[in-house]
Design an enzyme around this catalytic site. Structure first.
Site, PDB file in Angstrom:
ATOM      1  N   HIS A  72     -22.907  65.934 -21.406  1.00 17.47           N
ATOM      2  CA  HIS A  72     -21.504  65.510 -21.434  1.00 17.47           C
ATOM      3  C   HIS A  72     -21.345  64.202 -22.207  1.00 17.47           C
ATOM      4  O   HIS A  72     -22.034  63.233 -21.922  1.00 17.47           O
ATOM      5  CB  HIS A  72     -20.984  65.309 -20.009  1.00 17.47           C
ATOM      6  CG  HIS A  72     -20.619  66.592 -19.318  1.00 17.47           C
ATOM      7  ND1 HIS A  72     -19.840  66.643 -18.196  1.00 17.47           N
ATOM      8  CD2 HIS A  72     -20.916  67.876 -19.629  1.00 17.47           C
ATOM      9  CE1 HIS A  72     -19.683  67.907 -17.825  1.00 17.47           C
ATOM     10  NE2 HIS A  72     -20.338  68.675 -18.670  1.00 17.47           N
ATOM     11  N   TYR A 201     -12.074  62.189 -13.042  1.00 18.40           N
ATOM     12  CA  TYR A 201     -11.966  61.188 -11.970  1.00 18.40           C
ATOM     13  C   TYR A 201     -10.481  60.896 -11.795  1.00 18.40           C
ATOM     14  O   TYR A 201      -9.825  60.454 -12.747  1.00 18.40           O
ATOM     15  CB  TYR A 201     -12.694  59.899 -12.352  1.00 18.40           C
ATOM     16  CG  TYR A 201     -14.205  59.988 -12.319  1.00 18.40           C
ATOM     17  CD1 TYR A 201     -14.926  60.442 -13.433  1.00 18.40           C
ATOM     18  CD2 TYR A 201     -14.923  59.604 -11.188  1.00 18.40           C
ATOM     19  CE1 TYR A 201     -16.314  60.513 -13.404  1.00 18.40           C
ATOM     20  CE2 TYR A 201     -16.312  59.660 -11.157  1.00 18.40           C
ATOM     21  CZ  TYR A 201     -17.003  60.118 -12.261  1.00 18.40           C
ATOM     22  OH  TYR A 201     -18.378  60.182 -12.235  1.00 18.40           O
ATOM     23  N   PRO A 293     -20.810  56.434  -4.634  1.00 21.55           N
ATOM     24  CA  PRO A 293     -21.126  57.414  -5.683  1.00 21.55           C
ATOM     25  C   PRO A 293     -20.175  57.434  -6.868  1.00 21.55           C
ATOM     26  O   PRO A 293     -20.427  58.148  -7.843  1.00 21.55           O
ATOM     27  CB  PRO A 293     -21.088  58.753  -4.932  1.00 21.55           C
ATOM     28  CG  PRO A 293     -20.295  58.511  -3.706  1.00 21.55           C
ATOM     29  CD  PRO A 293     -20.444  57.066  -3.361  1.00 21.55           C
ATOM     30  N   LYS A 297     -24.449  56.400  -9.976  1.00 17.85           N
ATOM     31  CA  LYS A 297     -25.561  55.514 -10.312  1.00 17.85           C
ATOM     32  C   LYS A 297     -26.775  55.607  -9.378  1.00 17.85           C
ATOM     33  O   LYS A 297     -27.862  55.134  -9.730  1.00 17.85           O
ATOM     34  CB  LYS A 297     -25.072  54.046 -10.311  1.00 17.85           C
ATOM     35  CG  LYS A 297     -24.184  53.703 -11.481  1.00 17.85           C
ATOM     36  CD  LYS A 297     -24.990  53.453 -12.735  1.00 17.85           C
ATOM     37  CE  LYS A 297     -24.167  53.523 -13.990  1.00 17.85           C
ATOM     38  NZ  LYS A 297     -24.092  54.855 -14.604  1.00 17.85           N
ATOM     39  N   TYR A 385     -21.158  53.494 -17.737  1.00 19.77           N
ATOM     40  CA  TYR A 385     -21.259  54.849 -17.193  1.00 19.77           C
ATOM     41  C   TYR A 385     -22.503  55.570 -17.717  1.00 19.77           C
ATOM     42  O   TYR A 385     -23.198  56.239 -16.951  1.00 19.77           O
ATOM     43  CB  TYR A 385     -19.992  55.663 -17.512  1.00 19.77           C
ATOM     44  CG  TYR A 385     -19.922  56.949 -16.727  1.00 19.77           C
ATOM     45  CD1 TYR A 385     -19.339  56.984 -15.459  1.00 19.77           C
ATOM     46  CD2 TYR A 385     -20.452  58.134 -17.232  1.00 19.77           C
ATOM     47  CE1 TYR A 385     -19.295  58.158 -14.708  1.00 19.77           C
ATOM     48  CE2 TYR A 385     -20.410  59.312 -16.507  1.00 19.77           C
ATOM     49  CZ  TYR A 385     -19.824  59.325 -15.247  1.00 19.77           C
ATOM     50  OH  TYR A 385     -19.790  60.492 -14.523  1.00 19.77           O
TER      51      TYR A 385
HETATM   52  P1  RFL Z   1     -33.468  60.045  -0.663  1.00 18.89           P
HETATM   53  O1  RFL Z   1     -32.995  61.135  -1.554  1.00 18.89           O
HETATM   54  O2  RFL Z   1     -32.647  59.660   0.484  1.00 18.89           O
HETATM   55  O3  RFL Z   1     -34.927  60.457  -0.168  1.00 18.89           O
HETATM   56  C1  RFL Z   1     -35.618  59.747   0.842  1.00 18.89           C
HETATM   57  C2  RFL Z   1     -36.570  60.692   1.539  1.00 18.89           C
HETATM   58  O4  RFL Z   1     -37.319  59.974   2.510  1.00 18.89           O
HETATM   59  C3  RFL Z   1     -37.413  60.742   3.706  1.00 18.89           C
HETATM   60  N1  RFL Z   1     -37.646  59.844   4.835  1.00 18.89           N
HETATM   61  C4  RFL Z   1     -38.828  59.741   5.475  1.00 18.89           C
HETATM   62  N2  RFL Z   1     -40.004  60.374   5.312  1.00 18.89           N
HETATM   63  C5  RFL Z   1     -41.012  60.062   6.152  1.00 18.89           C
HETATM   64  N3  RFL Z   1     -40.883  59.144   7.169  1.00 18.89           N
HETATM   65  C6  RFL Z   1     -39.722  58.491   7.379  1.00 18.89           C
HETATM   66  N4  RFL Z   1     -39.597  57.593   8.357  1.00 18.89           N
HETATM   67  C7  RFL Z   1     -38.636  58.782   6.510  1.00 18.89           C
HETATM   68  N5  RFL Z   1     -37.360  58.340   6.441  1.00 18.89           N
HETATM   69  C8  RFL Z   1     -36.789  58.980   5.423  1.00 18.89           C
HETATM   70  C9  RFL Z   1     -36.072  61.460   3.771  1.00 18.89           C
HETATM   71  O5  RFL Z   1     -36.135  62.630   4.593  1.00 18.89           O
HETATM   72  C10 RFL Z   1     -35.823  61.784   2.300  1.00 18.89           C
HETATM   73  O6  RFL Z   1     -36.322  63.059   1.946  1.00 18.89           O
HETATM   74  O7  RFL Z   1     -33.743  58.694  -1.511  1.00 18.89           O
HETATM   75  P2  RFL Z   1     -34.229  58.487  -3.021  1.00 18.89           P
HETATM   76  O8  RFL Z   1     -35.434  59.327  -3.320  1.00 18.89           O
HETATM   77  O9  RFL Z   1     -34.292  57.021  -3.205  1.00 18.89           O
HETATM   78  O10 RFL Z   1     -33.070  59.082  -3.940  1.00 18.89           O
HETATM   79  C11 RFL Z   1     -31.803  58.466  -3.989  1.00 18.89           C
HETATM   80  C12 RFL Z   1     -30.706  59.510  -4.227  1.00 18.89           C
HETATM   81  O11 RFL Z   1     -30.858  60.546  -3.287  1.00 18.89           O
HETATM   82  C13 RFL Z   1     -29.296  58.900  -4.127  1.00 18.89           C
HETATM   83  O12 RFL Z   1     -29.274  57.617  -4.700  1.00 18.89           O
HETATM   84  C14 RFL Z   1     -28.233  59.754  -4.848  1.00 18.89           C
HETATM   85  O13 RFL Z   1     -28.100  60.989  -4.215  1.00 18.89           O
HETATM   86  C15 RFL Z   1     -26.882  59.049  -4.887  1.00 18.89           C
HETATM   87  N6  RFL Z   1     -25.805  59.859  -5.471  1.00 18.89           N
HETATM   88  C16 RFL Z   1     -25.671  59.977  -6.845  1.00 18.89           C
HETATM   89  N7  RFL Z   1     -26.537  59.352  -7.667  1.00 18.89           N
HETATM   90  C17 RFL Z   1     -26.430  59.519  -9.038  1.00 18.89           C
HETATM   91  O14 RFL Z   1     -27.227  58.909  -9.775  1.00 18.89           O
HETATM   92  N8  RFL Z   1     -25.473  60.346  -9.621  1.00 18.89           N
HETATM   93  C18 RFL Z   1     -24.569  61.010  -8.845  1.00 18.89           C
HETATM   94  O15 RFL Z   1     -23.780  61.777  -9.389  1.00 18.89           O
HETATM   95  C19 RFL Z   1     -24.622  60.812  -7.409  1.00 18.89           C
HETATM   96  N9  RFL Z   1     -23.765  61.445  -6.602  1.00 18.89           N
HETATM   97  C20 RFL Z   1     -24.902  60.522  -4.645  1.00 18.89           C
HETATM   98  C21 RFL Z   1     -23.876  61.317  -5.245  1.00 18.89           C
HETATM   99  C22 RFL Z   1     -24.977  60.434  -3.254  1.00 18.89           C
HETATM  100  C23 RFL Z   1     -24.065  61.088  -2.474  1.00 18.89           C
HETATM  101  N10 RFL Z   1     -24.198  60.963  -1.065  1.00 18.89           N
HETATM  102  C24 RFL Z   1     -24.287  62.067  -0.203  1.00 18.89           C
HETATM  103  C25 RFL Z   1     -24.523  59.677  -0.503  1.00 18.89           C
HETATM  104  C26 RFL Z   1     -22.961  61.968  -4.467  1.00 18.89           C
HETATM  105  C27 RFL Z   1     -23.017  61.845  -3.082  1.00 18.89           C
HETATM  106  C28 RFL Z   1     -21.963  62.534  -2.290  1.00 18.89           C
HETATM  107  C1  PHB Z   2     -21.483  65.078  -8.382  1.00 19.81           C
HETATM  108  O1  PHB Z   2     -21.410  65.984  -9.221  1.00 19.81           O
HETATM  109  O2  PHB Z   2     -21.916  65.283  -7.243  1.00 19.81           O
HETATM  110  C2  PHB Z   2     -21.024  63.724  -8.757  1.00 19.81           C
HETATM  111  C3  PHB Z   2     -20.649  63.453 -10.055  1.00 19.81           C
HETATM  112  C4  PHB Z   2     -20.201  62.185 -10.404  1.00 19.81           C
HETATM  113  C5  PHB Z   2     -20.121  61.207  -9.438  1.00 19.81           C
HETATM  114  C6  PHB Z   2     -20.510  61.466  -8.138  1.00 19.81           C
HETATM  115  C7  PHB Z   2     -20.963  62.734  -7.784  1.00 19.81           C
HETATM  116  O3  PHB Z   2     -19.652  59.979  -9.780  1.00 19.81           O
END
Ligand code: RFL
Ligand code: PHB
Length: 390
Positions: A72, A201, A293, A297, A385
């Site tokens: 994109h 957005y 989110p 990032k 971005y």
């Molecule tokens: P995670 O993915 O939370 O993984 C951590 C893992 O550690 C395990 N864990 C343990 N294991 C053993 N012993 C323990 N005591 C433990 N405690 C925890 C957990 O079970 C898990 O499997 O962290 P990590 O690897 O740092 O990754 C980070 C990302 O997951 C997070 O930053 C993103 O999902 C954020 N995010 C987005 N980031 C982007 O760059 N682009 C996006 O478009 C984006 N959209 C989002 C998002 C996060 C969202 N939510 C749900 C908060 C959209 C949403 C809705």
């Molecule tokens: C997503 O596709 O889940 C998504 C995309 C952009 C964002 C956050 C989440 O800023």
């Protein structure tokens, strides 16, 4: 058991670190509290930056991402009932982002780990980290009722926001900065074609909305909701109706609705831990910082941490230099704070904040109008971005 780096957490940060270390000949064991299927069932990020794409390639697991990911070069900002495109590619000298779900990226890394038969312990319970202030850190855990101990050179805390690693750092050595937002995102995933070929957005008087996607046939939508809302109380119909009310007439008309595959509410938070290093334990990803989110990032910051951390470990083992380990915290935090600022700013610009009244909406619309009509302001938005340079 003995290993060089014990990694806690098999999210994207832990899996990517494990793969990069393995490629460099550094032994590592990953401990994960949940099952692999559970980790894959969490629908999260959708947008990855070039840094993350490059790192997947470096880890040797980028083939499917390049086949299936959607490139994109822009996003639409919707406000005052009209959409305006930010040409990120044109404004940044050719940079893009890619739509590739966190689930898919995680699956690619899990598959690679399994194929190479590298050690990963799922359902590792009561993980505890200790002695990381000495030269011989230890990690203990329970699996199937049995106690185990891993002796290691380093511990990588990739265990997310609720993990055990940050919680085990001495309170006197840690400083935490936090802002909790007074709303959440209700997200819905559906097997329907996306409403538009790029992300939308939306700032609407009823609150923020986001139209995203996972592929040409799978869509991901979000609406801002009060923190008091319960996901069980949102039928699919109610979600689609609310989303439509926040879109422009053309998108409303074009939107294809269908049954949800997944629906969940995520709270929004800005959070940073300083430092990210405690002796021989290092935090990476959500374990050390959270962004709302809105700026997409979180996963990308996790990838940057992993890039710095893997290089630092490689330098330690190959060149017997600790320069990378010593500057890890500082290098990561400088980029983290910039992404935190951008995510906080974009969140503030796009959401309704309770109690702020109609004037806040007017201020936002004026800023958005300036943003889309000023090349300088659009460039600032685009540069952030697509991801600031390392
Ligand atoms: P995670 O993915 O939370 O993984 C951590 C893992 O550690 C395990 N864990 C343990 N294991 C053993 N012993 C323990 N005591 C433990 N405690 C925890 C957990 O079970 C898990 O499997 O962290 P990590 O690897 O740092 O990754 C980070 C990302 O997951 C997070 O930053 C993103 O999902 C954020 N995010 C987005 N980031 C982007 O760059 N682009 C996006 O478009 C984006 N959209 C989002 C998002 C996060 C969202 N939510 C749900 C908060 C959209 C949403 C809705
Ligand atoms: C997503 O596709 O889940 C998504 C995309 C952009 C964002 C956050 C989440 O800023």
């Amino acid at each position: 058991m003995r290993t060089q780096v014990a990694i806690v957490g098999a999210g994207p940060a832990g899996l990517l670190l494990g793969q990069l270390l393995h490629k460099a000949g550094i032994d590592n064991i990953i401990l994960e509290r949940h099952t692999g299927d559970y980790v894959l069932s969490r629908i999260r990020a959708g947008i990855i930056e070039q840094v993350c794409i490059d790192l997947m390639d470096e880890a040797g697991v980028g083939a499917r991402m390049h086949r299936e990911g959607l490139v994109h070069g822009g996003i639409d900002l919707l406000f005052g009932g009209r959409r305006h495109r930010i040409d990120m590619n044109g404004l940044t000298g050719g940079k893009n982002v890619m739509v590739y779900g966190q689930t898919e990226l995680t699956r690619d890394l899990m598959d690679a780990r399994r194929e190479q038969q590298l050690p990963i312990v799922y359902e590792a319970l009561n993980v505890a980290v200790s002695d990381f202030d000495t030269a011989r850190p230890r990690v203990t855990y329970e699996k199937d009722g049995q106690k185990h101990e891993i002796q290691c050179d380093f511990i990588a805390g990739c265990d997310g926001f609720h993990g055990v690693c940050r919680a085990s750092a001495p309170r006197s050595a840690i400083r935490e900065y936090e802002k909790v937002y007074p709303f959440g995102w209700l997200g819905l995933l559906s097997e329907t074609p996306p409403v538009h070929d790029e992300l939308i957005y939306a700032n609407s008087p009823r609150g923020f909305a986001l139209c995203s996607m996972r592929s040409h046939t799978r869509s991901r939508y979000y609406v801002q909701v009060p923190l008091t809302e319960k996901v069980e109380e949102w039928s699919d119909d109610a979600f689609w109706q609310e989303l439509k009310l926040r879109l422009d007439p053309e998108a409303r008309e074009k939107l294809v609705t269908g049954p949800s595959i997944e629906k969940s509410i995520a709270p929004l938070r800005s959070f940073v831990t300083e430092p990210l290093r405690f002796g021989r334990m290092f935090l990476a990803g959500d374990a050390g910082h959270i962004v709302p989110p809105t700026g997409a990032k979180g996963l990308n910051l996790a990838a940057t941490d992993v890039k710095y951390l893997s290089s630092a470990f490689i330098e330690h083992y190959r060149e017997k230099s600790d320069a990378g380990l010593d500057t890890y915290s500082q290098r990561c935090l400088s980029r983290i704070w910039k992404a935190e600022r951008f995510s906080w700013w974009f969140t503030g610009l796009m959401h309704r904040f309770p109690g702020e009244g109609e004037i806040a909406q007017k201020f936002q619309e004026a800023e958005l109008d300036y943003l889309v009509h000023s090349r300088a302001a659009s460039t600032v938005m685009a540069e952030n971005y697509v991801g600031l340079p390392l």
